[in-house]
Design a protein around this motif. Sequence first.
Motif, PDB file in Angstrom:
ATOM      1  N   CYS A  68       0.821  -1.210   0.000  1.00  0.00           N
ATOM      2  CA  CYS A  68       0.000   0.000   0.000  1.00  0.00           C
ATOM      3  C   CYS A  68       0.854   1.258   0.000  1.00  0.00           C
ATOM      4  O   CYS A  68       1.738   1.417   0.848  1.00  0.00           O
ATOM      5  CB  CYS A  68      -0.914   0.023   1.233  1.00  0.00           C
ATOM      6  SG  CYS A  68      -2.378  -0.988   1.077  1.00  0.00           S
ATOM      7  N   GLN A  69       0.580   2.163  -0.938  1.00  0.00           N
ATOM      8  CA  GLN A  69       1.229   3.466  -0.970  1.00  0.00           C
ATOM      9  C   GLN A  69       0.159   4.511  -0.652  1.00  0.00           C
ATOM     10  O   GLN A  69      -0.568   4.963  -1.538  1.00  0.00           O
ATOM     11  CB  GLN A  69       1.855   3.719  -2.333  1.00  0.00           C
ATOM     12  CG  GLN A  69       2.919   2.707  -2.728  1.00  0.00           C
ATOM     13  CD  GLN A  69       4.176   2.847  -1.894  1.00  0.00           C
ATOM     14  OE1 GLN A  69       4.863   3.857  -1.935  1.00  0.00           O
ATOM     15  NE2 GLN A  69       4.464   1.817  -1.113  1.00  0.00           N
ATOM     16  N   LEU A  70       0.042   4.876   0.614  1.00  0.00           N
ATOM     17  CA  LEU A  70      -1.020   5.766   1.070  1.00  0.00           C
ATOM     18  C   LEU A  70      -0.401   6.942   1.807  1.00  0.00           C
ATOM     19  O   LEU A  70       0.528   6.774   2.582  1.00  0.00           O
ATOM     20  CB  LEU A  70      -1.975   5.021   2.009  1.00  0.00           C
ATOM     21  CG  LEU A  70      -2.581   3.722   1.467  1.00  0.00           C
ATOM     22  CD1 LEU A  70      -3.264   2.954   2.581  1.00  0.00           C
ATOM     23  CD2 LEU A  70      -3.555   4.036   0.339  1.00  0.00           C
ATOM     24  N   ALA A  71      -0.914   8.139   1.575  1.00  0.00           N
ATOM     25  CA  ALA A  71      -0.371   9.331   2.231  1.00  0.00           C
ATOM     26  C   ALA A  71      -1.516  10.174   2.752  1.00  0.00           C
ATOM     27  O   ALA A  71      -2.060  11.013   2.037  1.00  0.00           O
ATOM     28  CB  ALA A  71       0.499  10.131   1.271  1.00  0.00           C
ATOM     29  N   GLY A  72      -1.896   9.966   3.998  1.00  0.00           N
ATOM     30  CA  GLY A  72      -2.985  10.710   4.609  1.00  0.00           C
ATOM     31  C   GLY A  72      -2.485  11.799   5.534  1.00  0.00           C
ATOM     32  O   GLY A  72      -1.361  12.274   5.408  1.00  0.00           O
ATOM     33  N   THR A  73      -3.311  12.175   6.510  1.00  0.00           N
ATOM     34  CA  THR A  73      -3.028  13.334   7.354  1.00  0.00           C
ATOM     35  C   THR A  73      -2.429  12.987   8.709  1.00  0.00           C
ATOM     36  O   THR A  73      -2.212  13.886   9.519  1.00  0.00           O
ATOM     37  CB  THR A  73      -4.322  14.139   7.589  1.00  0.00           C
ATOM     38  OG1 THR A  73      -5.281  13.302   8.253  1.00  0.00           O
ATOM     39  CG2 THR A  73      -4.899  14.646   6.287  1.00  0.00           C
ATOM     40  N   ALA A  74      -2.171  11.715   8.994  1.00  0.00           N
ATOM     41  CA  ALA A  74      -1.605  11.354  10.299  1.00  0.00           C
ATOM     42  C   ALA A  74      -0.310  12.120  10.538  1.00  0.00           C
ATOM     43  O   ALA A  74       0.558  12.192   9.677  1.00  0.00           O
ATOM     44  CB  ALA A  74      -1.342   9.860  10.364  1.00  0.00           C
ATOM     45  N   GLY A  75      -0.196  12.710  11.720  1.00  0.00           N
ATOM     46  CA  GLY A  75       0.963  13.519  12.057  1.00  0.00           C
ATOM     47  C   GLY A  75       0.745  14.997  11.900  1.00  0.00           C
ATOM     48  O   GLY A  75       1.523  15.800  12.410  1.00  0.00           O
ATOM     49  N   LEU A  76      -0.321  15.384  11.199  1.00  0.00           N
ATOM     50  CA  LEU A  76      -0.644  16.791  11.056  1.00  0.00           C
ATOM     51  C   LEU A  76      -1.462  17.286  12.239  1.00  0.00           C
ATOM     52  O   LEU A  76      -2.079  16.495  12.958  1.00  0.00           O
ATOM     53  CB  LEU A  76      -1.449  17.021   9.774  1.00  0.00           C
ATOM     54  CG  LEU A  76      -0.794  16.616   8.455  1.00  0.00           C
ATOM     55  CD1 LEU A  76      -1.760  16.868   7.310  1.00  0.00           C
ATOM     56  CD2 LEU A  76       0.497  17.374   8.246  1.00  0.00           C
ATOM     57  N   PRO A  95      -9.056   1.452   1.967  1.00  0.00           N
ATOM     58  CA  PRO A  95      -8.322   1.507   0.697  1.00  0.00           C
ATOM     59  C   PRO A  95      -8.313   0.130   0.033  1.00  0.00           C
ATOM     60  O   PRO A  95      -8.250  -0.902   0.723  1.00  0.00           O
ATOM     61  CB  PRO A  95      -6.913   1.932   1.117  1.00  0.00           C
ATOM     62  CG  PRO A  95      -7.111   2.647   2.420  1.00  0.00           C
ATOM     63  CD  PRO A  95      -8.254   1.956   3.092  1.00  0.00           C
ATOM     64  N   ALA A  96      -8.395   0.086  -1.270  1.00  0.00           N
ATOM     65  CA  ALA A  96      -8.509  -1.187  -1.976  1.00  0.00           C
ATOM     66  C   ALA A  96      -7.391  -2.150  -1.628  1.00  0.00           C
ATOM     67  O   ALA A  96      -7.604  -3.358  -1.494  1.00  0.00           O
ATOM     68  CB  ALA A  96      -8.539  -0.927  -3.487  1.00  0.00           C
ATOM     69  N   CYS A  97      -6.179  -1.614  -1.428  1.00  0.00           N
ATOM     70  CA  CYS A  97      -5.042  -2.492  -1.160  1.00  0.00           C
ATOM     71  C   CYS A  97      -5.057  -3.049   0.257  1.00  0.00           C
ATOM     72  O   CYS A  97      -4.321  -3.986   0.565  1.00  0.00           O
ATOM     73  CB  CYS A  97      -3.733  -1.761  -1.420  1.00  0.00           C
ATOM     74  SG  CYS A  97      -3.527  -0.268  -0.435  1.00  0.00           S
ATOM     75  N   THR A 120     -14.098  12.000   7.626  1.00  0.00           N
ATOM     76  CA  THR A 120     -12.751  12.579   7.758  1.00  0.00           C
ATOM     77  C   THR A 120     -11.655  11.521   7.790  1.00  0.00           C
ATOM     78  O   THR A 120     -10.479  11.854   7.723  1.00  0.00           O
ATOM     79  CB  THR A 120     -12.647  13.415   9.046  1.00  0.00           C
ATOM     80  OG1 THR A 120     -12.741  12.558  10.190  1.00  0.00           O
ATOM     81  CG2 THR A 120     -13.732  14.471   9.104  1.00  0.00           C
ATOM     82  N   TRP A 121     -12.036  10.247   7.923  1.00  0.00           N
ATOM     83  CA  TRP A 121     -11.033   9.194   8.102  1.00  0.00           C
ATOM     84  C   TRP A 121     -10.194   9.034   6.835  1.00  0.00           C
ATOM     85  O   TRP A 121     -10.713   9.025   5.719  1.00  0.00           O
ATOM     86  CB  TRP A 121     -11.695   7.873   8.454  1.00  0.00           C
ATOM     87  CG  TRP A 121     -12.452   7.913   9.755  1.00  0.00           C
ATOM     88  CD1 TRP A 121     -12.370   8.859  10.730  1.00  0.00           C
ATOM     89  CD2 TRP A 121     -13.420   6.965  10.213  1.00  0.00           C
ATOM     90  NE1 TRP A 121     -13.217   8.566  11.772  1.00  0.00           N
ATOM     91  CE2 TRP A 121     -13.873   7.406  11.485  1.00  0.00           C
ATOM     92  CE3 TRP A 121     -13.950   5.793   9.685  1.00  0.00           C
ATOM     93  CZ2 TRP A 121     -14.835   6.712  12.228  1.00  0.00           C
ATOM     94  CZ3 TRP A 121     -14.894   5.088  10.413  1.00  0.00           C
ATOM     95  CH2 TRP A 121     -15.330   5.540  11.672  1.00  0.00           C
ATOM     96  N   ASN A 122      -8.890   8.895   7.015  1.00  0.00           N
ATOM     97  CA  ASN A 122      -7.996   8.666   5.883  1.00  0.00           C
ATOM     98  C   ASN A 122      -6.771   7.899   6.366  1.00  0.00           C
ATOM     99  O   ASN A 122      -6.467   7.865   7.556  1.00  0.00           O
ATOM    100  CB  ASN A 122      -7.602   9.994   5.227  1.00  0.00           C
ATOM    101  CG  ASN A 122      -6.795  10.880   6.162  1.00  0.00           C
ATOM    102  OD1 ASN A 122      -5.577  10.775   6.241  1.00  0.00           O
ATOM    103  ND2 ASN A 122      -7.478  11.782   6.886  1.00  0.00           N
ATOM    104  N   TRP A 123      -6.052   7.290   5.442  1.00  0.00           N
ATOM    105  CA  TRP A 123      -4.998   6.340   5.766  1.00  0.00           C
ATOM    106  C   TRP A 123      -3.645   6.783   5.212  1.00  0.00           C
ATOM    107  O   TRP A 123      -3.561   7.435   4.183  1.00  0.00           O
ATOM    108  CB  TRP A 123      -5.328   4.972   5.180  1.00  0.00           C
ATOM    109  CG  TRP A 123      -6.501   4.307   5.828  1.00  0.00           C
ATOM    110  CD1 TRP A 123      -7.826   4.493   5.515  1.00  0.00           C
ATOM    111  CD2 TRP A 123      -6.471   3.367   6.892  1.00  0.00           C
ATOM    112  NE1 TRP A 123      -8.615   3.714   6.321  1.00  0.00           N
ATOM    113  CE2 TRP A 123      -7.811   2.995   7.176  1.00  0.00           C
ATOM    114  CE3 TRP A 123      -5.454   2.760   7.625  1.00  0.00           C
ATOM    115  CZ2 TRP A 123      -8.146   2.075   8.165  1.00  0.00           C
ATOM    116  CZ3 TRP A 123      -5.772   1.844   8.609  1.00  0.00           C
ATOM    117  CH2 TRP A 123      -7.106   1.518   8.871  1.00  0.00           C
TER     118      TRP A 123
END
Length: 490
Positions: free
Chosen positions: A29-37, A102-104, A140-143
């Motif tokens: 999985c290549q995912l870039a969400g908001t964790a850490g912001l 996410p699909a992956c 709002t959830w993202n990965w």
Amino acid sequence: MLRSFLAASLLTVVTLTPATPAAAATGPCQLAGTAGLADLIPGNSTLGLSALQPATVDLPPQIHLRGTTGTFNRRWSFALREGQMYVKEASGNGGWRTMSLPACLTGHVTGISVDDDELVALDEGGNIYTMDHALNAPWTWNWTHRYGAPLWLGGGNTVPYRSARWTWSVLSPGEDKVWRDTAGNDHPAGGAKVSHVFALSDDGSRITYVDPWLPVDHSYEMSTPLRGRFQAQALSTAASTSFVINRYGDMYTRLYDFDIAGSDRIFFSYSYEDQRGATFPKIQLPAPDWMRQPKIPGQVTDRISIHKTGAGSDARELRVEGSDQGRAGYWSKTLTASQWTFTPTGEPLEGNVLQNTPADRSTDTLAAPSPYHYTGVLGQVTAHVGEFAVAVEATPLILEAGGQEIQLTLHTVDGLRQTPQAPGLTSQPRGFNGSIEVPQAVLDNLDSYHPALRALVRDRLKSARFTDTDVTVTDQTMTIAHLDLPLNRT
């Protein structure tokens, strides 16, 4: 770590586009969400929940214990079945719904853990993925697969030991506000959060943690009770408070993370000197030690859980699956309470039944002591450090001269690194933030000691109770910088 200053800077660096090849994940999985912001989306709604399809699998009415197949925070309960995740309101309202992943990741999730506003999931390769805004509305959830230095921008990390006994912990200014050190002083949780995956080794005697702001390695450890020799059957952590249990039902809790430990001396001030009553107190070292919890008066399993209940580092509830008079459920108490109460659930026991005994059997199953012993000579003084372990914060430092002996304490805490370090002790030098403690009784009676011992304490240590020093250790050598003292493994 570094969160107070750098969380805002991260906003200017991260975009919601896939990582470059240089920062590629170790998994698919290549995912870039908001964790850490910084959390810029306030709200307490359930917007987006109704868009999720109702669950079609059999799930319990409620999640009572945080684990890797069922977990909860203040707002949501999450469950995992056959690689798919499900969600419902933690209050008990409504039914379970199928999460949109996410699909992956769909069908490939092998473990989950949520704390505060972040949820972590693992795939079959043990790769770590983080879902942000877990206290907020589903829309709002993202990965992200990002994990590790710099600034939660690393190419991803894996759970240590490939362990099935792991847990996610988040200490935050929004939920926890403050934490309390051993001097009784409250310190702000920071401008952002302290987030760790904690994992238990195969024999239960080592706890390794990976922080999304630290190097992508498995080098940082928290000692288990009894100088790292206690062998735990299970581990649960919430808001930097860890909870362990052994095969005989002996339980301990500890408040500990990278910042609390004394490792981040760039952005925090620490001291081994007594900070009680100080006008502007530094963080008191050493960090809080393990606290033994009272035994449970009934049958228990190795399913244990801890969760935060409010602000402050004492606002925690412990739960242990078990039974009472033939009724299945869980035992619970607040962190500082002296007695357990039982809550029946009507659900069958899922954990392994332990040999719970009224007596303390913490020492009945101990791991072997550390094999790292070091000896060096400084003039007429011979120095010895025995059973040194990277996660044990205090180790006796024995000084001998003329048939006399002084026992000092060598305090060591892992330092801040931004490049990978091998786990444990190897030929790769490992740097520690150290301090040499001289007992007050030694200072009061210094004239009674051999002249070489007196000179070392007076000249090198300036007759101080605590002297900070860098300490560098390999599997064959130890150097205590302030003493200009090299020691070799014996």
